[in-house]
Design an enzyme around this catalytic site. Structure first.
Site, PDB file in Angstrom:
ATOM      1  N   LYS A  59       0.771  -1.406   0.149  1.00  0.00           N
ATOM      2  CA  LYS A  59       0.046  -0.030   0.025  1.00  0.00           C
ATOM      3  C   LYS A  59       0.734   1.257  -0.004  1.00  0.00           C
ATOM      4  O   LYS A  59       0.338   2.243  -0.276  1.00  0.00           O
ATOM      5  CB  LYS A  59      -0.803   0.094   1.350  1.00  0.00           C
ATOM      6  CG  LYS A  59      -1.850  -1.003   1.600  1.00  0.00           C
ATOM      7  CD  LYS A  59      -2.574  -0.699   2.662  1.00  0.00           C
ATOM      8  CE  LYS A  59      -3.237  -2.029   3.135  1.00  0.00           C
ATOM      9  NZ  LYS A  59      -4.025  -2.024   4.410  1.00  0.00           N
ATOM     10  N   GLY A  60       2.188   1.305   0.559  1.00  0.00           N
ATOM     11  CA  GLY A  60       2.934   2.228   0.702  1.00  0.00           C
ATOM     12  C   GLY A  60       3.161   3.423  -0.123  1.00  0.00           C
ATOM     13  O   GLY A  60       3.477   4.445  -0.126  1.00  0.00           O
ATOM     14  N   GLU A  98       7.893   2.581  -5.763  1.00  0.00           N
ATOM     15  CA  GLU A  98       7.868   2.233  -4.307  1.00  0.00           C
ATOM     16  C   GLU A  98       8.021   3.285  -3.551  1.00  0.00           C
ATOM     17  O   GLU A  98       8.634   4.523  -4.072  1.00  0.00           O
ATOM     18  CB  GLU A  98       9.073   1.273  -4.246  1.00  0.00           C
ATOM     19  CG  GLU A  98       8.897  -0.279  -3.992  1.00  0.00           C
ATOM     20  CD  GLU A  98       7.841  -0.748  -3.109  1.00  0.00           C
ATOM     21  OE1 GLU A  98       7.213   0.101  -2.251  1.00  0.00           O
ATOM     22  OE2 GLU A  98       8.014  -1.741  -2.667  1.00  0.00           O
ATOM     23  N   ASP A  99       7.521   3.125  -2.494  1.00  0.00           N
ATOM     24  CA  ASP A  99       7.665   4.358  -1.170  1.00  0.00           C
ATOM     25  C   ASP A  99       9.234   4.258  -0.719  1.00  0.00           C
ATOM     26  O   ASP A  99       9.850   5.202  -0.445  1.00  0.00           O
ATOM     27  CB  ASP A  99       6.783   4.040  -0.395  1.00  0.00           C
ATOM     28  CG  ASP A  99       6.678   2.849   0.212  1.00  0.00           C
ATOM     29  OD1 ASP A  99       6.689   1.789  -0.328  1.00  0.00           O
ATOM     30  OD2 ASP A  99       6.203   2.915   1.766  1.00  0.00           O
ATOM     31  N   ASP A 136      14.464  -0.909   1.615  1.00  0.00           N
ATOM     32  CA  ASP A 136      14.960  -1.124   2.971  1.00  0.00           C
ATOM     33  C   ASP A 136      16.074  -2.554   2.683  1.00  0.00           C
ATOM     34  O   ASP A 136      17.066  -1.885   2.154  1.00  0.00           O
ATOM     35  CB  ASP A 136      13.905  -1.382   3.834  1.00  0.00           C
ATOM     36  CG  ASP A 136      14.254  -1.394   5.246  1.00  0.00           C
ATOM     37  OD1 ASP A 136      15.570  -1.825   5.681  1.00  0.00           O
ATOM     38  OD2 ASP A 136      13.534  -1.032   6.365  1.00  0.00           O
ATOM     39  N   LYS A 156      16.933   3.434   1.949  1.00  0.00           N
ATOM     40  CA  LYS A 156      17.738   3.227   3.188  1.00  0.00           C
ATOM     41  C   LYS A 156      18.999   2.263   2.883  1.00  0.00           C
ATOM     42  O   LYS A 156      18.936   1.190   3.067  1.00  0.00           O
ATOM     43  CB  LYS A 156      16.901   2.798   4.232  1.00  0.00           C
ATOM     44  CG  LYS A 156      16.285   3.492   5.312  1.00  0.00           C
ATOM     45  CD  LYS A 156      15.672   2.698   6.290  1.00  0.00           C
ATOM     46  CE  LYS A 156      14.477   3.187   7.090  1.00  0.00           C
ATOM     47  NZ  LYS A 156      14.034   2.299   7.964  1.00  0.00           N
ATOM     48  N   PHE A 176      13.236   4.664  11.555  1.00  0.00           N
ATOM     49  CA  PHE A 176      11.719   4.252  11.014  1.00  0.00           C
ATOM     50  C   PHE A 176      10.879   5.441  10.762  1.00  0.00           C
ATOM     51  O   PHE A 176      10.733   5.949  11.810  1.00  0.00           O
ATOM     52  CB  PHE A 176      11.136   3.267  12.018  1.00  0.00           C
ATOM     53  CG  PHE A 176       9.907   2.441  11.665  1.00  0.00           C
ATOM     54  CD1 PHE A 176      10.253   1.343  11.133  1.00  0.00           C
ATOM     55  CD2 PHE A 176       8.652   3.078  11.462  1.00  0.00           C
ATOM     56  CE1 PHE A 176       8.956   0.420  10.521  1.00  0.00           C
ATOM     57  CE2 PHE A 176       7.788   2.504  11.039  1.00  0.00           C
ATOM     58  CZ  PHE A 176       7.848   0.965  10.582  1.00  0.00           C
ATOM     59  N   VAL A 177      10.611   5.467   9.580  1.00  0.00           N
ATOM     60  CA  VAL A 177       9.921   6.528   8.858  1.00  0.00           C
ATOM     61  C   VAL A 177       8.430   6.237   8.729  1.00  0.00           C
ATOM     62  O   VAL A 177       8.145   5.071   8.209  1.00  0.00           O
ATOM     63  CB  VAL A 177      10.609   7.262   7.970  1.00  0.00           C
ATOM     64  CG1 VAL A 177      11.891   7.952   8.176  1.00  0.00           C
ATOM     65  CG2 VAL A 177      10.715   6.137   6.866  1.00  0.00           C
ATOM     66  N   ASP A 226       3.470   3.482   6.908  1.00  0.00           N
ATOM     67  CA  ASP A 226       2.776   3.413   8.066  1.00  0.00           C
ATOM     68  C   ASP A 226       3.549   2.606   9.133  1.00  0.00           C
ATOM     69  O   ASP A 226       4.594   2.169   8.913  1.00  0.00           O
ATOM     70  CB  ASP A 226       1.529   2.190   7.742  1.00  0.00           C
ATOM     71  CG  ASP A 226       2.118   0.841   7.613  1.00  0.00           C
ATOM     72  OD1 ASP A 226       2.915   0.760   6.864  1.00  0.00           O
ATOM     73  OD2 ASP A 226       1.709  -0.049   8.453  1.00  0.00           O
ATOM     74  N   ARG A 244      -0.189   6.718   7.591  1.00  0.00           N
ATOM     75  CA  ARG A 244      -0.226   6.858   6.129  1.00  0.00           C
ATOM     76  C   ARG A 244      -0.547   8.263   5.556  1.00  0.00           C
ATOM     77  O   ARG A 244       0.042   8.585   4.622  1.00  0.00           O
ATOM     78  CB  ARG A 244      -0.972   5.653   5.362  1.00  0.00           C
ATOM     79  CG  ARG A 244      -0.379   4.454   5.642  1.00  0.00           C
ATOM     80  CD  ARG A 244      -1.027   3.634   4.562  1.00  0.00           C
ATOM     81  NE  ARG A 244      -1.002   1.996   5.091  1.00  0.00           N
ATOM     82  CZ  ARG A 244       0.050   1.140   4.680  1.00  0.00           C
ATOM     83  NH1 ARG A 244       1.044   1.678   4.034  1.00  0.00           N
ATOM     84  NH2 ARG A 244       0.130  -0.030   5.114  1.00  0.00           N
TER      85      ARG A 244
END
Ligand code: PRP
Length: 173
Positions: free
Chosen positions: A40-41, A97-98, A101, A129, A150-151, A157, A163
């Site tokens: 969903k990001g 993509e958001d 990682d 990241k 952690f963002v 989310d 979100r």
């Protein structure tokens, strides 16, 4: 858990998205570009990126992949929960993509979509990241490289919350 430290403001996000869109327009031949948004990001990022692109034939498609559940770190197990409903063979495809990682999600997704023989397959991510990378993956368009925090916000989310924030914030531990 409070998320009150702003890392990237909404103005900075919008400025960077306009730059990314210009770069994408320069790189791609005329014709359709399929933006494959990974839910969903990336739903907010793809909406803004799509509107920053100028050509009329920007096709917006969705896939869903799950790897985190409600945890804050990747489980390492990637699961396809929603596939595309279009054939991308012979098309210019840009995965949106958001955040990247570990790189596990995109490694899985790239391999899956390559098999469908698109004309081209690249990745655009708002956030990267690099310190956390486990699986190396080539990413053509990166909005911001960020530290290992952690963002949340702007689509990202924590346990489905945050979100809807306009900016990107660091979740306090
Ligand atoms: C996030 C993000 C990427 C993935 C990146 O999704 O949207 O898809 O993690 O992590 P990786 O590089 O370690 O694989 P998440 O699983 O949190 O789902 P969501 O987008 O639905 O929030």
């Amino acid at each position: 858990m409070p998320a009150d430290r702003v890392l990237i403001t909404s103005e900075q996000i919008q400025t960077r998205i306009r730059e990314m869109a210009e770069e994408i327009e320069r790189d791609y031949a005329p014709g359709p570009i399929y933006l494959v948004s990974v839910l969903k990001g990336s739903f907010i990022f793809v909406a803004d990126l799509a509107r920053a692109l100028r050509r009329p034939n920007i096709r917006i498609e969705f896939m869903a992949i799950s790897s985190y559940g409600n945890a804050k770190t990747s489980s390492g197990q990637v699961r396809l929960t929603r596939d595309l409903d279009v054939n991308i063979e012979g098309h210019q495809v840009l995965i949106v993509e958001d955040i990247i990682d570990s790189g596990l999600t995109l490694t899985y997704l790239k391999r899956l979509l390559e098999q469908r023989r698109p004309k081209s397959l690249e990745i655009a991510t708002l956030l990267d990241k690099p310190e956390r990378r486990v699986a190396p993956v080539a990413v053509k368009y990166v909005g911001f490289q960020i530290p290992d925090e952690f963002v949340v916000g702007y689509g990202l989310d924590y346990a489905e919350d945050y979100r809807n924030l306009n900016d990107i914030r660091i979740l306090q531990q």
